[in-house]
Scaffold this active site. Structure first.
Site, PDB file in Angstrom:
ATOM      1  N   SER A 106     -60.418 -39.590  43.670  1.00 62.72           N
ATOM      2  CA  SER A 106     -61.857 -39.724  43.933  1.00 62.72           C
ATOM      3  C   SER A 106     -62.282 -39.343  45.340  1.00 62.72           C
ATOM      4  O   SER A 106     -63.484 -39.388  45.650  1.00 62.72           O
ATOM      5  CB  SER A 106     -62.309 -41.155  43.635  1.00 62.72           C
ATOM      6  N   LYS A 115     -65.103 -36.955  45.624  1.00 64.12           N
ATOM      7  CA  LYS A 115     -66.524 -37.325  45.632  1.00 64.12           C
ATOM      8  C   LYS A 115     -67.163 -37.173  47.004  1.00 64.12           C
ATOM      9  O   LYS A 115     -68.396 -37.166  47.114  1.00 64.12           O
ATOM     10  CB  LYS A 115     -66.684 -38.758  45.119  1.00 64.12           C
ATOM     11  N   SER A 172     -67.682 -45.739  43.338  1.00 65.37           N
ATOM     12  CA  SER A 172     -66.859 -44.586  42.967  1.00 65.37           C
ATOM     13  C   SER A 172     -67.063 -44.221  41.496  1.00 65.37           C
ATOM     14  O   SER A 172     -66.111 -43.951  40.749  1.00 65.37           O
ATOM     15  CB  SER A 172     -65.372 -44.860  43.241  1.00 65.37           C
ATOM     16  N   LYS A 212     -64.327 -43.132  51.922  1.00 63.71           N
ATOM     17  CA  LYS A 212     -64.076 -43.020  50.481  1.00 63.71           C
ATOM     18  C   LYS A 212     -62.663 -43.449  50.134  1.00 63.71           C
ATOM     19  O   LYS A 212     -61.735 -43.269  50.923  1.00 63.71           O
ATOM     20  CB  LYS A 212     -64.310 -41.578  50.002  1.00 63.71           C
TER      21      LYS A 212
END
Length: 428
Positions: free
Chosen positions: A68, A71, A131, A244
């Site tokens: 992720s 992202k 997320s 993140k």
């Protein structure tokens, strides 16, 4: 004598060139890893975000799955698209299969539904705080009209940022195959995200309330996947500036964060760790950085930094130059201080005290810290002035001597005349 002077000038010129060349190159003084990471295969990249200086590097150039962390790029392109974040959009039926694929892969979501009307800002919070993979897909479709179009934009942006090990194949990172990057590339992407105030505000949010929509009657709360933002978590740090997190079976635990304290900022990327270690490693690495690097005095005003050849002055061959003011910098205690100089080839006496004769650029571990004027601390008097003074003193001494001799002569002459007169008078 001429050969000696020529040799000294050539040596000084060579030293200046060497200093300038070495100072122009990045320091690249990556330090020894201060902790034992969970495994030697994971990637770690710690850098000083203020000057883009690498601090720690373990497999940072290795290409690997990033889950992720993908992202970050999705959010960056979303924010750069210029879309009105407060505007509502309706999730199209074209994403029906994508939502099924996310569900089948057990991906995290914010429970979006086809036909639901949502604000773009809520999608951004869902993307970075929870997320949510479904939020990433909706954002990508909204910006580019389709997921493949958005993936193409992601790869183009990665190239623009200087990434060399990055390839995106999906918009959220849930599907690993082909969706890869490196810790060093992710640092480039993270730095671009960190420069965006909206991104950092959202990513640094611990919890967020999603408003009711046409398909969700009640408000819903989402919580950040970045545990280091949670004051109740053992590895909470108040210097964390959320970025993140990511996880898939192939990627392992992944984490990108920025940390800010006392006016200094670090960026950290960890790839391929595990849940038991990733936040422990992050906290220990960042604690070490803030403890090991500090502001310190690099240049004072009492130590000569360099010299310039001096002509027309027998008492000194060169002028000593000092920094006009102190220079401080932020770095490790072992970092070396170097200089490059902008100086005249030579100067002629007389040179006054406190005269500005050039500039020095100060580097710490090869990274520029600042520029300072170079000044003299004493006067260097020319031979002409010295010789003139000596001549005048000599002339004054000669005049005085002549005057004394004249007086002696006059006195002696007067005495002789008197004696002659007395002799004549006695003869009579």
């Amino acid at each position: 004598m001429q050969n000696t002077t020529l040799f000294r000038r050539m040596a000084a010129l060579l030293l200046t060139v060497v200093l300038a060349v070495s100072a122009a190159l990045p320091g690249l003084a990556v330090y020894e890893m201060p902790i034992q990471t969970a495994n030697e295969g994971e990637s770690v990249y710690l850098f000083n975000a203020d000057i883009d200086k690498p601090i720690l590097d373990q497999n940072a150039g290795q290409q690997r799955y990033i889950a992720s962390l993908t992202k970050m790029m999705t959010a960056l392109l979303f924010l750069e698209s210029g879309k009105d974040l407060n505007e509502e959009i309706t999730i199209p039926t074209s994403l029906t299969q994508e939502f099924k694929d996310i569900q089948n892969a057990n991906g995290s979501t914010m429970n979006l539904r086809i036909g639901e009307t949502v604000r773009r800002i809520d999608l951004l919070y869902g993307l970075l705080v929870a997320s949510a993979n479904d939020a990433a897909s909706v954002i990508a479709n909204d910006v580019a009209g389709s997921l493949p179009n958005f993936v193409a934009m992601m790869n183009q942006k990665a190239q623009e940022l200087g990434c060399t090990s990055t390839s995106f194949t999906c918009v959220h990172g849930l599907y690993d195959y082909g969706n890869v990057s490196s810790a060093r590339d992710l640092a480039l992407i993270a730095s671009a995200c960190a420069a965006n105030e909206t991104y950092m505000k959202v990513a640094n949010t611990l919890s967020y309330t999603l408003p009711a929509t046409n398909l969700h009657q009640n408000e819903r709360s989402i919580t950040s996947t970045n545990l280091m933002l949670n004051p109740e978590y053992p590895y909470y740090r108040d210097y964390i500036r959320g970025m993140k997190t990511g996880f898939t079976t192939l990627a392992g635990r992944c984490y990108v964060t920025f940390a800010q304290k006392n006016g200094h900022t670090y960026g950290l990327v960890i790839l391929g760790s595990d849940l038991d270690n990733i936040y422990k490693e992050a906290s220990e690495l960042l604690d070490w950085a803030f403890a090991s690097f500090a502001d310190r005095r690099l240049v004072d005003t009492t130590t000569p930094l360099t010299t310039v050849p001096l002509t027309k002055c027998r008492s000194a061959e060169a002028v000593e130059l000092y920094a006009a003011e102190p220079v401080s910098g932020y770095g490790h205690a072992d970092d070396k201080v170097t200089y490059s100089f902008a100086l005249p080839e030579r100067v002629s006496a007389t040179v006054k005290a406190d005269a500005v004769l050039g500039q020095a650029t100060v580097y710490l571990d090869g990274y520029e810290v600042g520029t300072v004027d170079l000044v003299t601390h004493q006067e260097y008097v020319s031979d002409f002035r010295t010789d003139l003074k000596s001549t005048l003193l000599l002339m004054a001494a000669l005049v005085l001597l002549l005057a004394v001799l004249s007086c002696v002569t006059l006195v002696s002459g007067g005495s002789s005349l008197n004696r002659n007169r007395k002799r004549r008078a006695n003869r009579k």
